[in-house]
Design an enzyme around this catalytic site. Structure first.
Site, mmCIF file in Angstrom:
data_model
loop_
_atom_site.group_PDB
_atom_site.id
_atom_site.type_symbol
_atom_site.label_atom_id
_atom_site.label_comp_id
_atom_site.label_asym_id
_atom_site.label_seq_id
_atom_site.Cartn_x
_atom_site.Cartn_y
_atom_site.Cartn_z
ATOM 1 N N LYS A 233 0.810 -1.224 0.000
ATOM 2 C CA LYS A 233 0.000 0.000 0.000
ATOM 3 C C LYS A 233 0.840 1.269 0.000
ATOM 4 O O LYS A 233 0.446 2.287 -0.539
ATOM 5 C CB LYS A 233 -0.946 -0.004 1.208
ATOM 6 C CG LYS A 233 -1.985 -1.135 1.196
ATOM 7 C CD LYS A 233 -3.106 -0.865 0.215
ATOM 8 C CE LYS A 233 -4.163 -1.965 0.213
ATOM 9 N NZ LYS A 233 -5.174 -1.789 -0.827
ATOM 10 N N SER B 147 1.476 -9.761 -0.912
ATOM 11 C CA SER B 147 1.150 -8.330 -0.834
ATOM 12 C C SER B 147 1.439 -7.720 0.525
ATOM 13 O O SER B 147 1.632 -6.511 0.643
ATOM 14 C CB SER B 147 -0.312 -8.110 -1.224
ATOM 15 O OG SER B 147 -1.153 -8.923 -0.431
ATOM 16 N N GLU C 129 -9.730 5.936 3.291
ATOM 17 C CA GLU C 129 -10.527 4.821 3.812
ATOM 18 C C GLU C 129 -9.572 3.669 4.076
ATOM 19 O O GLU C 129 -8.479 3.625 3.492
ATOM 20 C CB GLU C 129 -11.586 4.396 2.780
ATOM 21 C CG GLU C 129 -11.113 3.390 1.714
ATOM 22 C CD GLU C 129 -10.011 3.881 0.782
ATOM 23 O OE1 GLU C 129 -9.872 5.099 0.635
ATOM 24 O OE2 GLU C 129 -9.281 3.038 0.207
HETATM 25 C C1 LIG Z 1 -1.851 -6.984 2.540
HETATM 26 C C2 LIG Z 1 -2.980 -6.638 1.637
HETATM 27 N N1 LIG Z 1 -3.099 -7.301 0.471
HETATM 28 C C3 LIG Z 1 -4.101 -7.060 -0.386
HETATM 29 C C4 LIG Z 1 -5.077 -6.111 -0.094
HETATM 30 C C5 LIG Z 1 -6.185 -5.912 -1.080
HETATM 31 O O1 LIG Z 1 -6.121 -4.701 -1.737
HETATM 32 P P1 LIG Z 1 -5.759 -4.580 -3.260
HETATM 33 O O2 LIG Z 1 -6.665 -5.488 -4.012
HETATM 34 O O3 LIG Z 1 -5.986 -3.147 -3.576
HETATM 35 O O4 LIG Z 1 -4.324 -4.956 -3.422
HETATM 36 C C6 LIG Z 1 -4.998 -5.387 1.108
HETATM 37 C C7 LIG Z 1 -6.008 -4.407 1.448
HETATM 38 O O5 LIG Z 1 -6.068 -3.851 2.509
HETATM 39 C C8 LIG Z 1 -3.922 -5.664 2.000
HETATM 40 O O6 LIG Z 1 -3.796 -5.035 3.161
#
Ligand SMILES: Cc1ncc(COP(=O)(O)O)c(C=O)c1O
Length: 401
Positions: free
Chosen positions: A90, A378, A112
């Site tokens: 993020k 992620s 948000e």
């Molecule tokens: C660690 C992590 N992965 C994935 C996501 C999903 O978001 P996005 O689809 O925008 O990557 C989030 C959302 O808060 C997250 O914290």
């Protein structure tokens, strides 16, 4: 060649656009006019990349996961966004958007958040840039992600628990938009995913595209070719997925597999598998696939994962899935928990529950031994330890200790 990127009005095929109330029209229009000249300027790029390197810690490693490769019969590489400062992808986006907000002369930031990762990443860059920060978060998420709430407060942000709807991410977005309508002149809304009115889906995808930019040269250096056979990522609003695939969208040799949150199963009423279940509608300023009833009322999303708990999904992904460019799998809560434990026990990496959905996708695919698979982790799972422990019975052989 099919165009999978935004056109000049922010449409991806039939999806996208900017459906905003009159009061926001001017600031959204100003942002549409301003964002590309700013983010493409040499000055912005220099500042953005310097912060990504020295503050975020990029490039994030591309790690060959030996034991998991053996288990799944492929060459599995993990793109380690969990190792970024603040623990997820993020921050790639919040660094870029706060620089943009400053260039536009804004003095107050709102955001948000669902899992709290975007809230923490926003509060962090606000502390860094000495900007006032207010974060909207569903009251349900305030409870299930309380460590992140404390982190945001410590960083100086004001956290507003939202008590409408099912008190999760979608309600937090609505509240942030409401706040923005009341303060359009001085406030910049840092949107956390590839959603919202144009230009946000394109802006966020560009800010996250550093992920695939790095994958290209890291693969070249490690295996002597710059493309994988598979890219895998989890998908909520779609930002880590967009970043992972950005430079491979037109690379036909690369298959793209995205994992959305099935909750109790996409055929049930307890799901967040929007691409499986959604129909075209407008949510938070954008035309996308939305889970809604026959009267267009938004249905509540359900999943164990706060960051995937959204009844819509970014327009770029709606279009790519519809055109067959991506394969989207629905991963249920128990499969994600099992995937999270598996990575923990086999590679010593505790992934965020969101990322664990991508891990679980591995068991639904059939690979050839020399297939190169790049999977984006992620975020890290520190925020989810309680949830993992509470649900360890779902993890099968990995959960008993
Ligand atoms: C660690 C992590 N992965 C994935 C996501 C999903 O978001 P996005 O689809 O925008 O990557 C989030 C959302 O808060 C997250 O914290």
């Amino acid at each position: 060649m099919e165009n999978y990127f935004a056109d000049e009005r922010g449409f991806y095929g039939e999806f996208g656009g900017a459906y905003v109330p009159e009061i926001l029209y001017k600031c959204v229009h100003d942002l549409q006019e301003a964002y590309l000249p700013i983010i493409e300027s040499a000055e912005f790029k220099a500042e953005y990349h310097a912060l990504l390197k020295d503050y975020v810690g990029r490039p994030s490693p591309l790690y060959f996961a030996k034991r998991m490769s053996e288990k799944y019969g492929c060459q599995l590489y993990l793109k380690r966004e969990d190792l970024n400062h603040t623990g997820a992808h993020k921050i790639n986006n919040t660094i870029g958007q706060i620089l943009l907000a400053k260039k536009l002369g804004k003095t107050r930031i709102i955001a948000e958040t669902g899992a709290g990762q975007h809230g923490v990443a926003t509060a962090t860059v606000c502390a860094l840039m000495n900007m006032k920060c207010e974060v909207f978060m569903g009251a349900t998420d305030v409870e299930r992600q309380h460590t992140n709430v404390e982190r945001m407060k410590m960083l100086g942000a004001e956290v507003h628990p939202v008590r409408t709807g099912n008190m999760t991410l979608s309600d937090a977005c609505s509240e942030a938009i409401r706040d923005w309508c009341c303060h359009p002149a001085d406030t910049f809304y840092i949107v956390g995913s590839t959603m919202g009115p144009h230009p946000y889906p394109d802006l966020v995808a560009r800010m996250q595209s550093v992920i695939s930019e790095e994958i290209k040269w890291q693969l070249e250096a490690q295996i002597g070719r710059d493309y994988p056979d598979y890219l895998i990522a989890c998908i909520g609003g779609g930002s880590n997925a967009a970043g992972t695939i950005y430079h491979y969208v037109n690379e036909e040799r690369t298959k793209i597999v995205l994992a959305e949150a099935g909750g109790h199963g996409w055929q049930t009423d307890h799901t967040a598998a929007t691409i499986h279940k959604g129909t075209t509608g407008i949510l938070h300023g954008s035309k996308m696939l939305v889970m809604q009833d026959e009267n267009g009322q938004i249905q509540e999303a359900f999943t164990i994962s706060a960051g995937l708990d959204y009844p819509g999904v970014g327009p770029m992904h709606c279009n790519m899935a519809k055109k067959g460019r991506t394969q989207v799998l629905s991963i249920n809560d128990d499969e994600a928990i099992r995937g999270g434990y598996e990575l923990t026990r086999m590679e010593g990496i505790i992934p965020a529950i969101e990322s664990a959905h991508a891990i679980a996708a591995l068991s639904k695919l059939t690979f050839k031994k020399d297939d190169v698979v790049v999977l984006t982790v992620s975020g890290r799972g520190d925020k989810d330890v309680e949830t993992y422990l509470k649900n360890k019975a779902m993890a099968g052989e990995y959960g008993y200790f």
